[in-house]
Design an enzyme around this catalytic site. Sequence first.
Site, PDB file in Angstrom:
ATOM      1  N   GLU A  84       1.547  -0.563  -5.106  1.00 24.37           N
ATOM      2  CA  GLU A  84       0.533   0.444  -5.366  1.00 24.37           C
ATOM      3  C   GLU A  84       1.291   1.775  -5.393  1.00 24.37           C
ATOM      4  O   GLU A  84       1.501   2.415  -4.374  1.00 24.37           O
ATOM      5  CB  GLU A  84      -0.535   0.491  -4.277  1.00 24.37           C
TER       6      GLU A  84
ATOM      7  N   ASP B 253       0.837  -1.194   0.000  1.00 24.30           N
ATOM      8  CA  ASP B 253       0.000   0.000   0.000  1.00 24.30           C
ATOM      9  C   ASP B 253       0.879   1.255   0.000  1.00 24.30           C
ATOM     10  O   ASP B 253       1.865   1.339   0.729  1.00 24.30           O
ATOM     11  CB  ASP B 253      -0.894  -0.018   1.240  1.00 24.30           C
TER      12      ASP B 253
END
Length: 538
Positions: free
Chosen positions: A268, A208
């Site tokens: 990401e 993330d």
Amino acid sequence: MPERKWWQDAVIYQVYVRSFADSDGDGDGDLAGAADRLGELAALGVDAVWLTPFYVSPMADGGYDVADYRDVDPRFGTLKDFDALLEKAHRLGLKVIIDIVPNHTSSEHRWFAEAVAAGPGSPERSRYVFRPGRGPGGAEPPNNWRSIFGGPAWTRLERPDGTPEEWYLHLFAPEQPDLDWTDEEVREEFDAVLRFWLDRGVDGFRIDVAHGMAKDPDLPDIAEDARPDLLDGSTRLPYFDQDGVHEIHRRWRALVEAYGGERALVAEAWVEDAERVARYLRPDELHQAFNFEYLSAGWDPEALARVIDGSLAANTAVGAPTTWVLSNHDVVRHRTRFGGPDGGLRRARAAALLTLGLPGSAYLYQGEELGLPEVSDLPEEVLQDPTWERSGRTERGRDGCRVPLPWEGGREPYGFGPDGSSPWLPAPAAWAGLGRAAQREDPGSVLALYTEALRIRREVTGRAPAMDGLEWQGAPEGVLRFRRGAGFGCAVNLSAEEAELTGVDRVLLASGDLEERGGAVLLPPDTALWFVPEAGRG
């Protein structure tokens, strides 16, 4: 030729755990529910699943505020449930990657509580980004950075007696304090977290905010007109895409390589330029990165062709496969984004064939194989995304793409949970006809299209090495047409007019109805075609 790795051409299905399947009727999806439905994903034909965070969390940001990285939140089950899911997935031939959230913790994490209690200058505070304020009495934030979710990116602490104190950084919600990755204890902690899950047998991690852990140490102000969001292609932000992130990723690559097997690291990285994204994919860094330029290209043939070419060129230069993604848990579902006279359904079907026909790896977001639209009219009282409150209730946030899945039945909860249970977000009545059970009986359904496309992909496009590029073919205006090797071609009509295609030996699959005339295939607007090219022709 190097040995082919599973992630290089895999189709990976994103399971947003809270909205996938609820085993116990409490309204929240859970790991046991996901395990119960894994057979459906194997039947669909995907190669792997990506699980969004299921860790202990107060859920200020849907689980991306982690209070304990080594345990399962009770609402989602137990570590035993996770182990059972992983074992079943592997038995079905599915790989499992899980989210890791390294940019910030929850404000309820043990470390943050220790930092608050320890006071300025303490080792405990060095794990996070604490700074004194500016101006008289330090009453102003240390700089003008703004939260992705709205409002300032700094919150000031107060002592128990009300005396104001230092400020801490949170690029997202105040409940998500940013870690300071210059602190070696932070790095060692996440090494240990990765090992914990690798020891349990996971096949990789989706990282993330992979572009966000390193900040400019001077913490400079940003331009007043700079966009403080995740995707910014024109302005360099002092807290995103800093060179320091690459040292972290090299460290993690070495860690997973030491485990052996085939473990994938997926970034990401909301970085708009394909060449900068490719820097995350150099041979000693990560294996994949989400292609957000492709997601953002819209229903535009020139933009799509430019992004496809740029992505393939940049990733090939570093020896990495390209990924393709249309939707995820942070964006409006692509059926709704694409729009069109039928609510975007024809375009969504066509986009699926374009995406699955491209060389590399594809990510599917749960529900896109059912043709689900965005739910844009959720009642205000059920909205939970932090953007809603942080924006002064002017931006509804991401709840509309996170509505729990319909599985079967004609009334809520549509098989998401036991009859009579109430999902954490309500599903619209129109979803009664979009459940998986109903679509399974309809040969013209979106589910049938995805299932057949994945079958053909395995049998036809899977024969070409994952790194193989594509060759663009001449086509009418507004039509994208390419071939991969001698046996596979794809054409997508993004124009408003019917297009005539020649050189089609055999139709493999189409996203809509076709006609043939005089040896040519007539491709309607917003329609895609997979075909075997005629020998020696496009």
